[in-house]
Design a protein around this motif. Structure first.
Motif, PDB file in Angstrom:
ATOM      1  N   UNK A 278      10.984  20.554  -7.132  1.00 17.09           N
ATOM      2  CA  UNK A 278      12.362  20.116  -6.856  1.00 17.09           C
ATOM      3  C   UNK A 278      12.413  18.600  -6.661  1.00 17.09           C
ATOM      4  N   UNK A 279      13.182  17.893  -7.504  1.00 17.54           N
ATOM      5  CA  UNK A 279      13.208  16.420  -7.418  1.00 17.54           C
ATOM      6  C   UNK A 279      13.543  15.897  -6.024  1.00 17.54           C
ATOM      7  N   UNK A 280      14.470  16.552  -5.317  1.00 18.89           N
ATOM      8  CA  UNK A 280      14.852  16.064  -3.980  1.00 18.89           C
ATOM      9  C   UNK A 280      13.701  16.177  -2.984  1.00 18.89           C
ATOM     10  N   UNK A 281      12.880  17.216  -3.169  1.00 16.62           N
ATOM     11  CA  UNK A 281      11.724  17.385  -2.283  1.00 16.62           C
ATOM     12  C   UNK A 281      10.742  16.241  -2.533  1.00 16.62           C
ATOM     13  N   UNK A 282      10.526  15.906  -3.801  1.00 20.65           N
ATOM     14  CA  UNK A 282       9.584  14.842  -4.147  1.00 20.65           C
ATOM     15  C   UNK A 282      10.093  13.494  -3.628  1.00 20.65           C
ATOM     16  N   UNK A 283      11.404  13.277  -3.775  1.00 22.85           N
ATOM     17  CA  UNK A 283      11.993  12.013  -3.309  1.00 22.85           C
ATOM     18  C   UNK A 283      11.880  11.904  -1.791  1.00 22.85           C
ATOM     19  N   UNK A 284      12.079  13.023  -1.129  1.00 24.17           N
ATOM     20  CA  UNK A 284      12.026  13.082   0.334  1.00 24.17           C
ATOM     21  C   UNK A 284      10.661  12.625   0.863  1.00 24.17           C
ATOM     22  N   UNK A 285       9.595  12.954   0.103  1.00 28.81           N
ATOM     23  CA  UNK A 285       8.234  12.652   0.577  1.00 28.81           C
ATOM     24  C   UNK A 285       7.681  11.313   0.087  1.00 28.81           C
ATOM     25  N   UNK A 286       8.430  10.644  -0.790  1.00 30.32           N
ATOM     26  CA  UNK A 286       7.897   9.438  -1.427  1.00 30.32           C
ATOM     27  C   UNK A 286       7.587   8.315  -0.438  1.00 30.32           C
ATOM     28  N   UNK A 287       8.558   7.967   0.414  1.00 32.29           N
ATOM     29  CA  UNK A 287       8.348   6.846   1.341  1.00 32.29           C
ATOM     30  C   UNK A 287       7.235   7.131   2.339  1.00 32.29           C
ATOM     31  N   UNK A 288       7.221   8.358   2.814  1.00 31.25           N
ATOM     32  CA  UNK A 288       6.184   8.754   3.774  1.00 31.25           C
ATOM     33  C   UNK A 288       4.791   8.485   3.179  1.00 31.25           C
ATOM     34  N   UNK A 289       4.614   8.849   1.897  1.00 30.11           N
ATOM     35  CA  UNK A 289       3.319   8.649   1.238  1.00 30.11           C
ATOM     36  C   UNK A 289       3.051   7.155   1.018  1.00 30.11           C
ATOM     37  N   UNK A 290       4.054   6.437   0.556  1.00 31.04           N
ATOM     38  CA  UNK A 290       3.851   5.007   0.282  1.00 31.04           C
ATOM     39  C   UNK A 290       3.557   4.230   1.557  1.00 31.04           C
ATOM     40  N   UNK A 291       4.226   4.615   2.651  1.00 30.65           N
ATOM     41  CA  UNK A 291       4.007   3.919   3.923  1.00 30.65           C
ATOM     42  C   UNK A 291       2.556   4.021   4.370  1.00 30.65           C
ATOM     43  N   UNK A 292       1.932   5.165   4.123  1.00 29.29           N
ATOM     44  CA  UNK A 292       0.533   5.348   4.537  1.00 29.29           C
ATOM     45  C   UNK A 292      -0.372   4.323   3.850  1.00 29.29           C
ATOM     46  N   UNK A 293      -0.035   4.004   2.591  1.00 25.02           N
ATOM     47  CA  UNK A 293      -0.886   3.105   1.811  1.00 25.02           C
ATOM     48  C   UNK A 293      -0.575   1.628   2.076  1.00 25.02           C
ATOM     49  N   UNK A 294       0.557   1.369   2.727  1.00 29.09           N
ATOM     50  CA  UNK A 294       0.941  -0.027   2.967  1.00 29.09           C
ATOM     51  C   UNK A 294       0.009  -0.697   3.960  1.00 29.09           C
ATOM     52  N   UNK A 295      -0.323   0.050   5.010  1.00 31.90           N
ATOM     53  CA  UNK A 295      -1.064  -0.572   6.108  1.00 31.90           C
ATOM     54  C   UNK A 295      -2.517  -0.117   6.217  1.00 31.90           C
ATOM     55  N   UNK A 296      -2.922   0.844   5.391  1.00 33.37           N
ATOM     56  CA  UNK A 296      -4.289   1.373   5.490  1.00 33.37           C
ATOM     57  C   UNK A 296      -4.987   1.337   4.133  1.00 33.37           C
ATOM     58  N   UNK A 297      -6.331   1.245   4.169  1.00 29.77           N
ATOM     59  CA  UNK A 297      -7.109   1.510   2.962  1.00 29.77           C
ATOM     60  C   UNK A 297      -7.121   3.024   2.822  1.00 29.77           C
ATOM     61  N   UNK A 298      -6.634   3.540   1.694  1.00 29.75           N
ATOM     62  CA  UNK A 298      -6.516   4.997   1.587  1.00 29.75           C
ATOM     63  C   UNK A 298      -7.160   5.574   0.327  1.00 29.75           C
TER      64      UNK A 298
END
Ligand code: DC
Length: 222
Positions: free
Chosen positions: A104-124
């Motif tokens: 479901x596209x809305x489900x994927x969109x809902x989780x996008x920022x959460x995933x990107x935020x993890x990579x902003x401040x950490x080596x992942x």
């Protein structure tokens, strides 16, 4: 700047155990994005909402809160409305619901920022299906980890039996094949190797050899 390793591939290729170990050796954080889809699937199951594109799923997303955190051993914990559901999302039923709801596209969109935020401040090292193609298209390292459906089903079977679950190999294999089909045929962010990814096929490799192969690709690129 932080370093990101995108590790994509089909269900049961060994992504999570390999990524966990590689992350430990490299001092990176391991992020399992499948857990996020499983958590939304669990929320749907609990709310008795069908995991298909529907206004009910949209309404559910408005109501729930999904968070990622880490325990003292550096292991990922996923919270649904503040409750640790990390164990409950690991059943074959939860896998199938996650596979359906992740289309479901809305489900994927809902989780996008959460995933990107993890990579902003950490080596992942982030494992999923669309990390190299959609979530982190600028990741310094992209690996597509795969293995034959039979090898993947065999490993999943062993894992579940060791956990004391009563499951049949044939059921696991047909689940693997069905999930592969769902994951590669959905319209939004289907599972596919990023053009600039390196494929690692673990069909003939044991766990240690697979870890070694993944770490050597990472070290070559960073
Ligand atoms: O990796 P896993 O088996 O825990 O993932 C559960 C389901 O979630 C899987 O069928 C596909 C989906 N998924 C996804 O669509 N995108 C991701 N980045 C991770 C998982």
């Amino acid at each position: 700047m932080s370093t990101a390793v995108a590790l994509d591939g089909p269900a049961g290729a060994g992504k999570s155990s390999i990524a966990k170990r590689a992350a430990k050796e490299l001092g990176f954080i391991y992020v399992d994005t499948g857990a996020l889809y499983r958590t939304i699937g669990l929320a749907a199951t609990r709310a008795k909402v069908d995991p298909v594109d529907s206004p009910e799923v949209d309404a559910l997303l408005e109501k729930i809160k999904v968070e990622l955190t880490f325990n003292e051993n550096g292991e990922q914990i996923v919270l649904l409305d503040g409750e640790d559901v990390s164990g409950e999302i690991r059943t074959p039923e939860a896998s199938m619901t996650a596979s359906k709801i992740s289309a479901i596209p809305k489900v994927r969109a809902y989780l996008l920022d959460l995933q990107r935020d993890m990579a902003k401040t950490n080596d992942v090292i982030m494992d999923g299906r669309d990390i190299g193609t959609v979530v982190l298209p600028d990741a310094q390292v992209k690996i597509f980890l795969t293995a034959s459906p039979e090898a993947r089903a065999g490993r999943r079977y062993k894992e579940l039996i060791e956990k004391g679950m009563s499951v049949k190999y044939e059921d696991i294999l047909s689940d693997v094949i069905e999930r592969d089909y769902n994951d590669t045929h959905r319209k939004t962010a289907p599972l596919k190797a990023a053009e600039d990814s390196v494929t690692v096929d673990t069909t003939e490799l044991d766990f240690e050899q697979s870890v070694e192969a993944v770490i050597s690709v990472i070290k070559e690129k960073i």
